[in-house]
Motif scaffolding. Structure first.
Motif, PDB file in Angstrom:
ATOM      1  N   THR A   1      39.887  47.670  34.181  1.00 22.81           N
ATOM      2  CA  THR A   1      38.538  48.238  34.320  1.00 22.81           C
ATOM      3  C   THR A   1      37.773  47.645  35.497  1.00 22.81           C
ATOM      4  N   ALA A   2      38.079  46.417  35.894  1.00 21.11           N
ATOM      5  CA  ALA A   2      37.330  45.855  37.025  1.00 21.11           C
ATOM      6  C   ALA A   2      38.114  44.715  37.665  1.00 21.11           C
ATOM      7  N   HIS A   3      37.969  44.583  38.982  1.00 21.22           N
ATOM      8  CA  HIS A   3      38.483  43.410  39.693  1.00 21.22           C
ATOM      9  C   HIS A   3      37.288  42.572  40.108  1.00 21.22           C
ATOM     10  N   SER A  16      40.665  39.783  36.855  1.00 20.56           N
ATOM     11  CA  SER A  16      40.517  41.207  36.577  1.00 20.56           C
ATOM     12  C   SER A  16      40.147  41.372  35.107  1.00 20.56           C
ATOM     13  N   GLU A  40      41.793  49.877  39.565  1.00 23.57           N
ATOM     14  CA  GLU A  40      40.948  50.131  38.394  1.00 23.57           C
ATOM     15  C   GLU A  40      41.267  51.508  37.827  1.00 23.57           C
TER      16      GLU A  40
END
Lengths: 230, 365
Positions: B243-245, B251, B269
């Motif tokens: 979902t996000a870095h 992450s 993502e």
């Protein structure tokens, strides 16, 4: 070259080349078959075959020549069998070729066998899983990988055939133009007064041929190792 | 096409007796070395003649000892990827790739050479000889050669075990893609849990020549009774979405309604990934821990406890619809009075989640 060598000497060199060439060529397929058998198959009597192949290497050449004479001579069992087909060995250059082939056979088989054994059987397995039958595996994988080994074996056999003396002279005697190869000619020249210079010239020719054969065979063997190890 | 395998073979001091099915996709034969994995695959390939058995698909019998039926290896239409690439040293990469096609029947569906070359990134290597290739390149050529033989069955015997971590990371995605794209059954031998979690469709766990568990990968791997590599290497597989870095090298992955922080993954993502979590790396707490450096605290429920003969206990945990495994000492389990049905907290250090344990998820339709 033709001027430098006298007619008798030249005849001996040409005959030696002819005898060695045919001895090598005709024993090549048979040698490859035996080498493959010894390297890759297990069967009862393998050691017997191995021993028979190597016998000419350890027997006195005169003994080998005498055995050839008694079996392939006109009165010998094999000689009588082949005579109706026009195949005669006794006191002919063909006999010299047979003697040379038999004497050179162990060297040829040994060189080929070593190169076959150096081929990883796992490569042959991989070829089989990719759809190659046994014959195709041999043609497309084994044969290309052992080609330098085959050539090295052939060259060694050729050089050995050039130098064969004992078995040849016992089997087919020493007839100029018919069975007098270079070694027999050198021997004959040394029996007569004033023959030393002719003998010396043939000695030089022999050394040159033997040295080149050895160098070429070494070079091929190194190439073979590089390729198989790659 | 499903491959059915029944084998019995006796060696000196070792007896193999297995029966399993390999559905389409990758079936991993999973176990320690010396449990008969390679023997099985060699028998399927026809390189070894087993004492007894039958290997067949719905419409094709490779061998059946009860009817004395035996198809020789070169007629089995295999793509066998060996542990040591076994490329032909006297042929170029292009000739190696084409080798199997020379012998494939004309009627066989042809795999397109340029497609395989592109997929495996072999374009620049075609005119080279194997001696001039790196280990990873050799193995990629070996994979291509097997695929191009128009196989009806793909066999891979620990194809990555001779490679270092970087090369493994380079080749694993090709197997993930193969699993999702081909309809041919793939038998894959492995003794690396993370590798199995990443690529397996189904798993056959082996121990001492016997099948100890078989079924879909997630089920077999999270079964505490099946630990083919021993309890130290036990672990479970879950599916998560990136979902996000983050700028600090982490992450966020979302799984079962919870966020997981782990070292940065390569997938962009929004992609779904498979994640292997070792039982060793999961701690349990009966109250929500506070002031702890571990970044991941998950709400889980104990499903089962498996007490062995050693000092450890394997705890099977429900995490949403997924399953996690935790390995704790028997002393802790008793002190905390752990029991099935209990709600507990699974504590997971972000750094203990290995990056190579993350693989692309299957997108089979």
């Amino acid at each position: 070259m033709t001027d430098w060598l006298g007619p008798d000497e030249w005849r001996a060199v040409a005959l030696s080349l002819k005898v060695s060439f045919w001895a090598t060529c005709l024993s090549l397929p048979f040698g490859l078959w035996v080498a493959h058998l010894l390297a890759r198959r297990d069967f009862a009597g393998k050691q017997v075959i191995n021993g028979l192949v190597h016998l000419p290497l350890i027997l006195p050449p005169v003994v080998t020549g005498y055995l050839l004479l008694t079996s392939f001579g006109t009165q010998g069992p094999v000689g009588r069998l082949l005579e109706p087909f026009g195949i005669v060995f006794a006191f002919r250059w063909t006999g010299a070729a047979l003697a040379a082939a038999v004497m050179a056979f162990p060297l040829m088989v040994r060189a080929m066998r070593l190169s076959i054994e150096a081929v990883d059987p796992k490569l042959e397995q991989a070829a089989a899983t990719l759809g190659a039958s046994r014959a195709w595996v041999f043609v497309t994988v084994t044969l290309p990988l052992i080609l330098p080994g085959i050539l090295a074996g052939a060259i060694l056999a050729f050089a050995k055939a050039m130098g064969e003396f004992g078995a040849t002279i016992t089997f087919v005697s020493n007839i100029p133009g018919q069975t007098q190869t270079v070694p027999s000619a050198i021997y004959a020249f040394l029996q007569v007064p004033g023959g030393e210079s002719s003998a010396w010239r043939l000695v030089i020719v022999s050394v040159i041929i033997a040295m080149s054969a050895l160098l070429i065979s070494e070079w091929l063997a190194r190439r073979a190792n590089r390729r198989v190890a790659a | 096409m499903t491959l059915g395998v029944i084998l019995r073979h006796r060696f000196e001091g070792f007896e193999l007796d297995v029966a399993f099915d390999a559905p389409p996709g990758i079936t991993v034969l999973f176990g320690r070395s010396g449990t008969g994995k390679t023997t099985i695959i060699n028998a399927v390939a026809g390189l070894l003649k087993p004492d007894e058995g039958r290997v067949a698909t719905e419409d094709w019998v490779l061998f059946d000892t009860s009817t004395n039926h035996w198809v020789p290896p070169h007629k089995r239409r295999l793509g066998y990827i060996f542990q040591d690439a076994r490329l032909f040293p006297h042929l170029t990469v292009r000739q190696n790739l084409a080798y199997g096609q020379w012998f494939a029947p004309k009627s066989a569906p042809r795999e397109d050479m340029s497609r395989i070359v592109d997929m495996l990134g072999l374009g620049d290597l075609l005119s080279r000889r194997p001696a001039a290739l790196s280990g990873g390149e050799k193995q990629r050529v070996a994979i291509g050669r097997a695929l191009l033989a128009c196989p009806r069955l793909i066999l891979a015997d620990e194809p990555l075990s001779s490679l270092d971590e970087a090369r493994k990371a380079e080749i694993l995605p090709y197997f993930e893609r193969l699993r999702d794209e081909t309809k041919v059954p793939i038998l894959y031998v492995s003794h690396a849990a993370t590798e199995v979690a990443r690529i397996a469709t189904s798993v056959v766990a082996l121990d001492k020549g016997r099948v100890t568990g078989q079924g879909p990968a997630a089920e077999v791997l999270s079964d505490p009774a099946v630990t083919p590599l021993g309890v130290r290497a036990a672990g479970a597989m879950i599916t998560a979405r990136v979902t996000a870095h983050h700028a600090d090298g982490l992450s966020t992955l979302r799984a079962e309604g919870s966020d997981l922080l782990m070292p940065r993954v390569t997938q962009p993502e929004g992609t779904d990934v498979r994640l292997w979590i070792g039982a060793q790396d999961v701690m349990l707490a009966i109250v929500r821990p506070d002031g702890i450096s571990a970044l991941n605290i998950l709400d889980v429920t104990i499903r089962d406890l498996r007490v062995g003969t050693g000092p450890g206990v394997i705890v099977q945990l429900s995490f949403g619809r997924s399953v996690l495994l935790a390995r704790v000492t028997r002393r802790s389990a008793e002190a905390l009075n752990l029991h099935p049905g209990q709600s507990v907290f699974a504590v997971l250090k972000a750094v203990s989640l290995p990056r190579d344990a993350v693989g692309d998820v299957m997108n089979r339709t």
